[in-house]
Design an enzyme around this catalytic site. Structure first.
Site, PDB file in Angstrom:
ATOM      1  N   ASP A   1      34.660  40.744  45.379  1.00  0.00           N
ATOM      2  CA  ASP A   1      35.719  40.664  44.429  1.00  0.00           C
ATOM      3  C   ASP A   1      36.038  42.194  44.683  1.00  0.00           C
ATOM      4  OD1 ASP A   1      37.628  40.374  42.556  1.00  0.00           O
ATOM      5  OD2 ASP A   1      36.331  41.443  41.114  1.00  0.00           O
TER       6      ASP A   1
ATOM      7  N   ASP B   1      38.816  44.372  42.504  1.00  0.00           N
ATOM      8  CA  ASP B   1      39.163  45.037  41.238  1.00  0.00           C
ATOM      9  C   ASP B   1      38.162  44.853  40.182  1.00  0.00           C
ATOM     10  OD1 ASP B   1      42.060  46.132  41.862  1.00  0.00           O
ATOM     11  OD2 ASP B   1      42.455  43.755  41.993  1.00  0.00           O
TER      12      ASP B   1
ATOM     13  N   GLY C   1      41.862  38.071  44.257  1.00  0.00           N
ATOM     14  CA  GLY C   1      43.096  37.359  43.627  1.00  0.00           C
ATOM     15  C   GLY C   1      44.223  38.014  44.345  1.00  0.00           C
TER      16      GLY C   1
ATOM     17  N   LYS D   1      38.385  30.837  44.585  1.00  0.00           N
ATOM     18  CA  LYS D   1      37.575  31.767  45.555  1.00  0.00           C
ATOM     19  C   LYS D   1      36.506  30.912  46.232  1.00  0.00           C
ATOM     20  CE  LYS D   1      38.490  36.114  43.408  1.00  0.00           C
ATOM     21  NZ  LYS D   1      38.032  37.237  42.642  1.00  0.00           N
TER      22      LYS D   1
ATOM     23  N   ASP E   1      33.315  40.160  38.877  1.00  0.00           N
ATOM     24  CA  ASP E   1      33.515  40.532  37.415  1.00  0.00           C
ATOM     25  C   ASP E   1      34.261  39.745  36.351  1.00  0.00           C
ATOM     26  OD1 ASP E   1      35.872  41.860  38.672  1.00  0.00           O
ATOM     27  OD2 ASP E   1      36.076  42.656  36.780  1.00  0.00           O
TER      28      ASP E   1
ATOM     29  N   ASN F   1      38.138  34.581  37.355  1.00  0.00           N
ATOM     30  CA  ASN F   1      38.169  33.949  38.434  1.00  0.00           C
ATOM     31  C   ASN F   1      37.311  34.187  39.563  1.00  0.00           C
ATOM     32  OD1 ASN F   1      39.039  36.794  38.917  1.00  0.00           O
ATOM     33  ND2 ASN F   1      40.586  36.100  40.251  1.00  0.00           N
TER      34      ASN F   1
END
Length: 255
Positions: free
Chosen positions: A8, A10, A42, A183, A206, A209
């Site tokens: 991921d 962010d 995302g 995801k 984190d 999502n």
């Protein structure tokens, strides 16, 4: 044995413009061991271009799994029906809502200088989208962000709510993806393409999502700054991003 590591962005790889030097070193060590790297975010392919170039990451699973790119070129895409996006644009105009639409090469909006968009841009960062005019042709769209309160979602989702993957990340902002994409589904498309088994994959995240992603692989790792729901699902919990969490996990559980 881990053959691919998925990250991921962010809150995991970076915090706005901050990306720890220890993370760069850890990614390089993975590549030196022959472990493939993938972003799993995302965000849009368009927004991720500078990052995958900077970190020499070939693969990007973007738009919460709806788009897969290899060095910026589309390998797989699950777009909304064009008539769905046209209908949403009409509904947003009626309700005075702002939409952000993720294509494969650009991101678009129906409205410039939205208060909510500017707030999101300030909080987590967004590139400037291209303004769609009423008579513009709408390209393939892989994710839609609607800046609206939860009670207004029904105007867009109607009876098709169960057909979408919905991730509300602010009280006034929600991601919508087609056909239940997330995801984990997108990453599995990549694994099929690379002939890899989920047991051979480590994934870092984190946020909410990332729940499906973390559960779908052999080595699911939650950041120390992750939400509690994700920590409960993860196989391991590493240190926070700002405490060299990626490097710690790479050394302890992958290498």
């Amino acid at each position: 044995m881990i053959k691919l590591a998925a990250f991921d962005v962010d809150g995991t790889l970076r915090d706005r413009d901050y990306l720890p030097e220890s993370t760069r070193t850890a990614l390089l060590k993975l590549k030196e061991q022959g472990i493939a790297l993938a972003l799993c975010t995302g965000r849009s392919e368009y927004e991720m271009q500078s990052l995958w170039k900077e970190l020499a990451i070939d693969w990007a699973v973007t738009c919460n799994g709806s788009h897969i790119g290899h060095q910026g070129k589309t390998v797989y895409g699950n777009a909304f029906p064009n008539e769905t996006i046209i209908g949403w644009l009409q509904e947003a105009k009626r309700l005075n809502h702002t939409l952000i639409l993720y294509g494969s090469e650009l991101m678009f909006t129906n409205k410039k200088d939205s208060e909510y968009f500017r707030q999101a841009q300030q909080e987590i960062g967004f590139m400037e989208p291209v303004l769609l005019q009423d008579n513009d042709e709408v390209p393939d769209i892989y994710q839609c962000i609607i800046f609206c309160e939860e009670q207004d979602e029904a105007s867009y989702l109607q009876e098709y709510k169960n057909s979408y993957y919905i991730h509300r990340w602010r009280p006034w902002a929600v991601d919508i993806n087609p056909n239940g994409m997330n995801k984990a589904v997108g990453l599995q498309k990549l694994l099929d393409h690379l002939d890899l088994d989920p047991s051979e994959v480590a994934a870092f995240g984190d946020g909410l999502n990332d729940l499906e992603l973390i559960e779908s692989v052999g080595t699911g790792i939650a950041m120390g700054n992750a939400c509690e729901e994700l920590k409960e699902k993860a196989r391991f919990v590493t240190k926070p991003l700002h405490e060299d969490g990626i490097a710690y996990a790479v050394e302890k559980w992958i290498l």
